[in-house]
Motif scaffolding. Sequence first.
Motif, PDB file in Angstrom:
ATOM      1  N   UNK A   1      44.751  55.932  48.184  1.00 55.43           N
ATOM      2  CA  UNK A   1      43.796  54.857  48.069  1.00 55.43           C
ATOM      3  C   UNK A   1      44.421  53.528  48.499  1.00 55.43           C
ATOM      4  N   UNK A   2      45.672  53.287  48.117  1.00 57.41           N
ATOM      5  CA  UNK A   2      46.323  52.044  48.531  1.00 57.41           C
ATOM      6  C   UNK A   2      46.444  51.984  50.051  1.00 57.41           C
ATOM      7  N   UNK A   3      46.648  53.130  50.656  1.00 53.35           N
ATOM      8  CA  UNK A   3      46.723  53.190  52.123  1.00 53.35           C
ATOM      9  C   UNK A   3      45.371  52.831  52.739  1.00 53.35           C
TER      10      UNK A   3
ATOM     11  N   UNK B   1      40.052  50.598  44.602  1.00 57.39           N
ATOM     12  CA  UNK B   1      41.401  50.884  44.102  1.00 57.39           C
ATOM     13  C   UNK B   1      41.570  50.337  42.690  1.00 57.39           C
ATOM     14  N   UNK B   2      41.119  49.125  42.456  1.00 61.26           N
ATOM     15  CA  UNK B   2      41.231  48.496  41.139  1.00 61.26           C
ATOM     16  C   UNK B   2      40.522  49.348  40.087  1.00 61.26           C
TER      17      UNK B   2
ATOM     18  N   UNK C   1      45.025  44.814  36.822  1.00 59.32           N
ATOM     19  CA  UNK C   1      44.982  43.358  36.618  1.00 59.32           C
ATOM     20  C   UNK C   1      45.699  42.629  37.750  1.00 59.32           C
ATOM     21  N   UNK C   2      46.851  43.129  38.156  1.00 58.55           N
ATOM     22  CA  UNK C   2      47.583  42.510  39.258  1.00 58.55           C
ATOM     23  C   UNK C   2      46.787  42.512  40.548  1.00 58.55           C
ATOM     24  N   UNK C   3      46.105  43.630  40.812  1.00 64.30           N
ATOM     25  CA  UNK C   3      45.266  43.711  42.009  1.00 64.30           C
ATOM     26  C   UNK C   3      44.086  42.738  41.926  1.00 64.30           C
ATOM     27  N   UNK C   4      43.476  42.621  40.752  1.00 63.52           N
ATOM     28  CA  UNK C   4      42.366  41.681  40.578  1.00 63.52           C
ATOM     29  C   UNK C   4      42.839  40.247  40.809  1.00 63.52           C
ATOM     30  N   UNK C   5      43.978  39.908  40.224  1.00 60.51           N
ATOM     31  CA  UNK C   5      44.513  38.557  40.394  1.00 60.51           C
ATOM     32  C   UNK C   5      44.841  38.280  41.855  1.00 60.51           C
ATOM     33  N   UNK C   6      45.382  39.273  42.544  1.00 61.70           N
ATOM     34  CA  UNK C   6      45.695  39.123  43.956  1.00 61.70           C
ATOM     35  C   UNK C   6      44.423  38.958  44.786  1.00 61.70           C
ATOM     36  N   UNK C   7      43.422  39.761  44.496  1.00 59.65           N
ATOM     37  CA  UNK C   7      42.142  39.646  45.204  1.00 59.65           C
ATOM     38  C   UNK C   7      41.526  38.271  44.993  1.00 59.65           C
ATOM     39  N   UNK C   8      41.623  37.749  43.773  1.00 54.90           N
ATOM     40  CA  UNK C   8      41.036  36.436  43.485  1.00 54.90           C
ATOM     41  C   UNK C   8      41.792  35.293  44.159  1.00 54.90           C
ATOM     42  N   UNK C   9      43.035  35.518  44.539  1.00 55.29           N
ATOM     43  CA  UNK C   9      43.762  34.487  45.298  1.00 55.29           C
ATOM     44  C   UNK C   9      43.160  34.317  46.685  1.00 55.29           C
ATOM     45  N   UNK C  10      42.695  35.426  47.262  1.00 58.23           N
ATOM     46  CA  UNK C  10      42.114  35.357  48.602  1.00 58.23           C
ATOM     47  C   UNK C  10      40.600  35.163  48.572  1.00 58.23           C
TER      48      UNK C  10
ATOM     49  N   UNK D   1      32.590  37.808  42.625  1.00 57.50           N
ATOM     50  CA  UNK D   1      31.983  37.994  41.306  1.00 57.50           C
ATOM     51  C   UNK D   1      32.493  39.251  40.611  1.00 57.50           C
ATOM     52  N   UNK D   2      32.599  40.341  41.351  1.00 58.31           N
ATOM     53  CA  UNK D   2      33.069  41.588  40.753  1.00 58.31           C
ATOM     54  C   UNK D   2      34.495  41.497  40.241  1.00 58.31           C
ATOM     55  N   UNK D   3      35.346  40.818  41.004  1.00 61.89           N
ATOM     56  CA  UNK D   3      36.741  40.670  40.580  1.00 61.89           C
ATOM     57  C   UNK D   3      36.849  39.744  39.372  1.00 61.89           C
ATOM     58  N   UNK D   4      36.089  38.651  39.378  1.00 58.19           N
ATOM     59  CA  UNK D   4      36.083  37.762  38.217  1.00 58.19           C
ATOM     60  C   UNK D   4      35.572  38.485  36.977  1.00 58.19           C
ATOM     61  N   UNK D   5      34.511  39.263  37.154  1.00 59.71           N
ATOM     62  CA  UNK D   5      33.953  40.024  36.043  1.00 59.71           C
ATOM     63  C   UNK D   5      34.950  41.067  35.545  1.00 59.71           C
ATOM     64  N   UNK D   6      35.535  41.819  36.486  1.00 62.53           N
ATOM     65  CA  UNK D   6      36.492  42.854  36.106  1.00 62.53           C
ATOM     66  C   UNK D   6      37.697  42.297  35.378  1.00 62.53           C
ATOM     67  N   UNK D   7      38.220  41.173  35.874  1.00 62.01           N
ATOM     68  CA  UNK D   7      39.372  40.566  35.203  1.00 62.01           C
ATOM     69  C   UNK D   7      38.961  40.046  33.832  1.00 62.01           C
ATOM     70  N   UNK D   8      37.754  39.498  33.750  1.00 62.29           N
ATOM     71  CA  UNK D   8      37.259  39.035  32.446  1.00 62.29           C
ATOM     72  C   UNK D   8      37.204  40.164  31.433  1.00 62.29           C
TER      73      UNK D   8
END
Length: 92
Positions: free
Chosen positions: A1-3, A20-21, A34-43, A48-55
């Motif tokens: 999946x990471x590939x 993947x998250x 969580x690390x993947x969500x935080x990384x996605x939110x940097x870019x 909305x999905x990443x903010x919700x998921x991290x929340x």
Amino acid sequence: MERRVKLAPPAEQSRARFDLIWLLEKSGRVKDARGQLESLLKTEPGHAGANFGLGILLYRGGEVAESEAMLRKAEESYPLLGKAAGAAKGGG
């Protein structure tokens, strides 16, 4: 999946990463998710999905104030999330 995330065309990378998250979280690798969500939110800070998921992950980890901030960001990006949450709580 990471590939798959690395090989995905730019237009599909955030969706592949979000998949993947979800898989990381479901397999118990919450810290990695969580690390993947935080990384996605940097870019994509307005994802909305990443903010919700991290929340949700923050809430489950006991970080309630941080969770509320992320859920507000998710709702700002996608107002229907707030309506869905209200309906789930019985608020209509």
